[in-house]
Motif scaffolding. Structure first.
Motif, mmCIF file in Angstrom:
data_model
loop_
_atom_site.group_PDB
_atom_site.id
_atom_site.type_symbol
_atom_site.label_atom_id
_atom_site.label_comp_id
_atom_site.label_asym_id
_atom_site.label_seq_id
_atom_site.Cartn_x
_atom_site.Cartn_y
_atom_site.Cartn_z
ATOM 1 N N LEU A 63 0.857 -1.180 0.000
ATOM 2 C CA LEU A 63 0.000 0.000 0.000
ATOM 3 C C LEU A 63 0.895 1.233 0.000
ATOM 4 C CD1 LEU A 63 -2.881 1.286 0.449
ATOM 5 C CD2 LEU A 63 -2.411 1.103 2.901
ATOM 6 N N PHE A 64 0.620 2.193 -0.900
ATOM 7 C CA PHE A 64 1.414 3.421 -0.978
ATOM 8 C C PHE A 64 0.658 4.520 -0.238
ATOM 9 C CE2 PHE A 64 3.777 0.853 -3.619
ATOM 10 C CZ PHE A 64 4.929 1.476 -4.044
ATOM 11 N N ASP A 65 1.309 5.049 0.812
ATOM 12 C CA ASP A 65 0.580 5.792 1.837
ATOM 13 C C ASP A 65 1.339 7.051 2.243
ATOM 14 O OD1 ASP A 65 -0.857 6.628 4.022
ATOM 15 O OD2 ASP A 65 -0.857 4.700 5.049
ATOM 16 N N THR A 66 0.787 8.227 1.897
ATOM 17 C CA THR A 66 1.414 9.492 2.278
ATOM 18 C C THR A 66 1.300 9.757 3.777
ATOM 19 O OG1 THR A 66 -0.653 10.672 1.788
ATOM 20 C CG2 THR A 66 1.009 10.567 0.034
ATOM 21 N N GLY A 67 0.444 9.025 4.478
ATOM 22 C CA GLY A 67 0.241 9.246 5.899
ATOM 23 C C GLY A 67 1.192 8.477 6.793
ATOM 24 N N VAL A 68 2.189 7.806 6.188
ATOM 25 C CA VAL A 68 3.117 6.977 6.953
ATOM 26 C C VAL A 68 4.543 7.469 6.725
ATOM 27 C CG1 VAL A 68 4.098 4.663 7.131
ATOM 28 C CG2 VAL A 68 1.636 4.949 6.937
ATOM 29 N N LYS A 69 5.324 7.543 7.787
ATOM 30 C CA LYS A 69 6.714 7.981 7.679
ATOM 31 C C LYS A 69 7.611 6.882 7.115
ATOM 32 C CE LYS A 69 6.539 10.878 11.851
ATOM 33 N NZ LYS A 69 7.180 11.093 13.174
ATOM 34 N N SER A 70 7.491 5.677 7.659
ATOM 35 C CA SER A 70 8.452 4.602 7.389
ATOM 36 C C SER A 70 7.830 3.508 6.539
ATOM 37 C CB SER A 70 8.938 3.991 8.709
ATOM 38 O OG SER A 70 9.430 4.981 9.582
ATOM 39 N N ASN A 71 8.694 2.759 5.849
ATOM 40 C CA ASN A 71 8.247 1.545 5.186
ATOM 41 C C ASN A 71 7.964 0.481 6.248
ATOM 42 O OD1 ASN A 71 8.873 2.748 2.646
ATOM 43 N ND2 ASN A 71 11.013 2.162 2.921
ATOM 44 N N ILE A 72 6.872 -0.255 6.059
ATOM 45 C CA ILE A 72 6.461 -1.256 7.046
ATOM 46 C C ILE A 72 6.166 -2.569 6.321
ATOM 47 C CG2 ILE A 72 4.785 -1.816 8.854
ATOM 48 C CD1 ILE A 72 4.203 1.204 9.064
ATOM 49 N N PHE A 73 6.582 -3.673 6.922
ATOM 50 C CA PHE A 73 6.304 -5.007 6.386
ATOM 51 C C PHE A 73 5.561 -5.793 7.455
ATOM 52 C CE2 PHE A 73 7.485 -9.196 4.529
ATOM 53 C CZ PHE A 73 7.125 -8.926 3.222
#
Length: 419
Positions: A63-73
């Motif tokens: 999911l490509f998300d402008t509301g998140v700072k970091s990459n998450i797995f």
């Protein structure tokens, strides 16, 4: 060596060294120098999902998300299979002040998106898939890519054609024809804009809103950020979803008008989450709420972080009405692969509730069409389609005291607008 040749040699040495350094800076880059490349995305309720290969492994959905700072797995098991290396552990406290998520930090990963690659990418790998996005979105999603993708290059989101445009950094010096320009504030690696909101009850608001492509609401207002934010007279109590911050509960209503730099959206479905322990963090950002995909999908948007602006214009869906569920059902997925859907919640005094639908009923057919022929997004669209539409469900209800026993229930109701 001749002095002139020596100077020329030193110039090229410095030039190529500078290029080498640039290519080593963590970020996302085009593999071949072009003005722009396009990445088709999977559109699920206007969320932006792209397949990504990590460290040469198989493609998985992000999911490509402008509301998140970091990459998450989300999958520690799959991350281990991809040979991700970890340097330390983190404990993340959720928005409810109670949920503690443990995660491992994996630095220096390579992301492959076809014509675009991400180098030296750090990932937070959750030890447990707390979000369970597959149940909510209807397709497997293994992670989130945030600020890193947007920070260096103009990124165009075309919801009408389900395409992400990745521009050369120096492109778009001039505003494209038909697009409006608006300043954004990048604070804590997240984009914010100013807006005007005409409430159903209460004064007009001048609001700072987070642009959140990873949220499928329209407008969300945090009442604790301003005493001028007033609930509408007509609201529904609702589960507003789950984030890394925890579960959100609150109310859903409408505002009369949302204005964004000359564009006016009318009767916007608006979420009002309850105040919780995370509210102090929200207040600290100075924001009053957020814009999600149900507003963003009505525009074509270019995020230009390097110039701290967005460029936008009306999309094909701009004039569409904002619709909310008219059944009272929240439908989730047991398994996207096997197309098994179930009722996770039933709103009290809703059409489905009055006819006896219960939480955890499994959907066998909808309007005589087997569940295997439906997508979750299609079910969502159906249940918010037209007031008075007939909905017929075949539901399998298991006996809570005997897992091997179940009964089949046939239930019919009419969609009813409640907001």
């Amino acid at each position: 060596m001749h002095p002139g040749i020596k100077q020329l040699f030193l110039f090229f040495l410095v030039f190529f060294f500078a290029l080498s350094l640039q290519s080593q800076v963590p970020g996302f880059y085009m593999k071949k120098e072009k003005r722009k490349v396009d990445l088709p995305f999977i559109d699920s309720n206007s969320l932006i999902i792209l397949p990504v290969s990590i460290n040469g492994g198989p493609e998985v959905n992000f999911l490509f998300d402008t509301g998140v700072k970091s990459n998450i797995f989300f999958s520690k098991t799959l991350a281990d299979q991809m040979d991700m290396q970890y340097t330390r552990k983190l404990n993340l406290v959720g928005a409810d002040g109670k949920t503690v998520l443990s995660a491992s930090v994996s630095p220096n990963n390579h992301f492959d998106l076809g014509p675009v690659e991400g180098i030296f990418q750090a990932i937070l790998v959750l030890d447990e898939d707390f979000l369970e996005l597959e149940k909510v979105i209807g397709i497997p999603v293994y992670g989130v890519i945030g600020h890193e993708f947007f920070k260096n290059n103009p990124i165009k989101i075309d919801y009408d054609n389900a395409s992400v445009g990745f521009y050369k950094r120096t492109a778009l010096k001039w505003r494209p024809f038909g697009f409006r320009k608006m300043d954004i504030e990048i604070d804590g690696n997240k984009p914010y804009i100013a807006s005007t909101i005409r409430q159903a009850n209460g004064p007009d608001l001048q609001s700072k809103l987070l642009i959140d492509t990873g949220a499928n609401h329209g407008l969300l207002l945090n009442m604790e950020t301003s005493e001028d934010i007033v609930l509408p007279e007509t609201t529904l109590e609702s589960d507003l979803g789950r984030s890394l911050g925890g579960d959100l509960f609150g109310y859903v209503g409408r505002v009369k008008r949302l204005g964004i730099h000359g564009l006016k959206f009318r009767n916007v479905i608006t979420s009002y989450p309850e105040e919780n322990e995370f509210s102090e963090v929200i207040i600290g950002t100075g924001r009053n709420g957020s814009l999600g995909s149900d507003v963003l999908n009505r525009m074509k948007i270019i995020f230009d972080y390097p110039r701290e602006r967005i460029l936008f214009k009306k999309g094909a869906k701009f004039s569409n009405e904002f619709k909310y569920d008219m059944s009272g059902l929240m439908v989730r997925v047991y398994s996207a692969e096997n197309k098994r859907f179930y009722i996770s919640q039933v709103r009290e005094n809703s059409p489905a509730h009055r006819q006896g639908v219960e939480a955890f009923d499994e959907i066998i057919t909808i309007n005589k069409i087997p569940a295997a022929f439906w997508e979750l997004s299609d079910i969502t669209d159906l249940l918010r389609s037209v007031e008075g539409k007939v909905i017929s469900l075949e539901l399998l209800r298991r006996d809570p005291e005997d897992e091997t026993a179940s009964t089949l229930h046939k239930i019919t109701f009419l969609l009813e607008e409640q907001l």
